[in-house]
Design an enzyme around this catalytic site. Structure first.
Site, PDB file in Angstrom:
ATOM      1  CB  SER A 114      44.459  27.019  50.994  1.00  0.00           C
ATOM      2  OG  SER A 114      44.417  27.993  49.963  1.00  0.00           O
ATOM      3  CE1 TYR A 141      46.990  23.950  47.816  1.00  0.00           C
ATOM      4  CE2 TYR A 141      45.722  25.944  47.395  1.00  0.00           C
ATOM      5  CZ  TYR A 141      46.620  25.236  48.168  1.00  0.00           C
ATOM      6  OH  TYR A 141      47.153  25.805  49.306  1.00  0.00           O
ATOM      7  CE  LYS A 178      54.234  30.041  46.208  1.00  0.00           C
ATOM      8  NZ  LYS A 178      53.755  28.679  46.553  1.00  0.00           N
TER       9      LYS A 178
END
Length: 321
Positions: A114, A141, A178
């Site tokens: 990411s 995250y 989401k």
């Protein structure tokens, strides 16, 4: 057989459609399929089997001789998640298990990293593996993704081909589930549809005007093209950025969405929520030279092209890929 983890999710389900379009139907879809709202993402697609996430490693151990490729795209992707144990379990330890299976059974692997690993961009946005230990993600995250990148690079035993892809701000069909983590295009379209207006976050930095915060927005169809290319390329292993390579403002994004709906822009600004204000990225832009250097030269959609496709072909007709 080709394995896709996170198959009920956004990017993975679009990859399933891309593979179907290219004539690949012997697909093994892996996920936690208990979330019914995501399951329509693979309805109408062709595949061989659904395997629950908790049963995947034993399944792969028993069936690896029939597997040709592994796309490990499943993860806990909520940037507001602060359950470190959960992120460690799903994004780090589970990914290690997948990696080790691919090493043991001689399977090529692509996994999802990411752009959240870059933090505020103090060290730039270049996919230079020598700088990964210097990165300072802004949330747990991003930390979990960076920890796996570091772990992967430290391994003496690696899959014969592997690629970790740092996804930037991906948008497109199949992201409806989401919630807050869906793309700004998705939220913009819904605000325009419901109110005829769009509210963007104010800037809380003097060097950025309101609405001129910038992101690298990348259309999911471009992402799946890169995934398909790497599945066939199978050399030049390593960590790669995957963005459009061009930062654009949130104002540009909102204006493009208004245009796609046939409405005149009506954009105002609200304070950035305090819980994310101190960790808010004002600029991201993928350096894409590394991917281009291994032979990927397809042009990416411009923001206007991608938004128009997404809005007119999926959001307005309420269709899924």
């Amino acid at each position: 057989m080709i394995i896709i983890t996170g198959a009920a999710g956004f990017i993975s389900s679009c990859l399933v459609q891309k593979l179907n379009d290219e004539g690949y139907y012997d697909l093994i879809l892996v996920d936690d399929f208990s979330d019914e709202k995501q399951n329509k993402n693979f309805e109408g697609k062709r595949f061989s089997k659904l395997v629950d996430r908790s049963e995947f490693i034993p399944w792969l151990t028993a069936n690896h001789l029939h597997v040709q490729f592994v796309f490990h795209l499943g993860a806990r992707t909520d940037t507001t998640e602060f359950d470190y144990a959960l992120l460690n379990e799903l994004n780090l330890e589970y990914s290690k298990d997948v990696w080790n299976c691919c090493v043991e059974f001689g399977l090529p692997l692509i996994y999802a990293s990411s752009a959240a690993t870059y933090g505020l961009g103090e060290n730039g946005y270049e996919d230079d593996e020598s700088k990964i230990n210097l990165l300072k993600p802004l949330n747990p995250y991003g930390e979990s993704k960076n920890e796996f990148d570091k772990w992967a690079l430290q391994q003496e035993r690696k899959p014969y081909f592997w690629a970790g892809l740092k996804f930037f701000n991906v948008y497109g069909p199949n992201e409806y589930h989401k919630g807050r983590m869906a793309s700004v295009i998705f939220h913009t379209y819904n605000q325009i549809r419901d109110t005829g207006k769009m509210k963007l976050f104010k800037s809380h930095r003097p060097d950025f005007n309101d609405g001129e915060q910038m992101r690298d927005f990348v259309f999911v169809k471009d992402v799946t093209e890169v995934l398909y290319f790497l599945m066939h390329h199978r050399k030049d292993a390593g960590i790669y950025n995957l963005g459009s390579g061009k930062a654009r403002t949130f104002y540009d994004l909102a204006a493009a969405t208004f245009k796609a709906t046939g409405k005149e822009p009506d954009i105002s600004f609200i304070p950035t929520p305090e819980d994310i204000r101190d960790k808010y990225q004002y600029f991201t832009e993928a350096k894409m030279d590394k991917l281009h250097s291994i032979g990927y030269h397809k042009p990416f959609h411009t923001l206007e092209e991608g938004v128009h496709d997404y809005v007119t072909n999926y959001l307005i007709p309420n269709k899924y890929l």
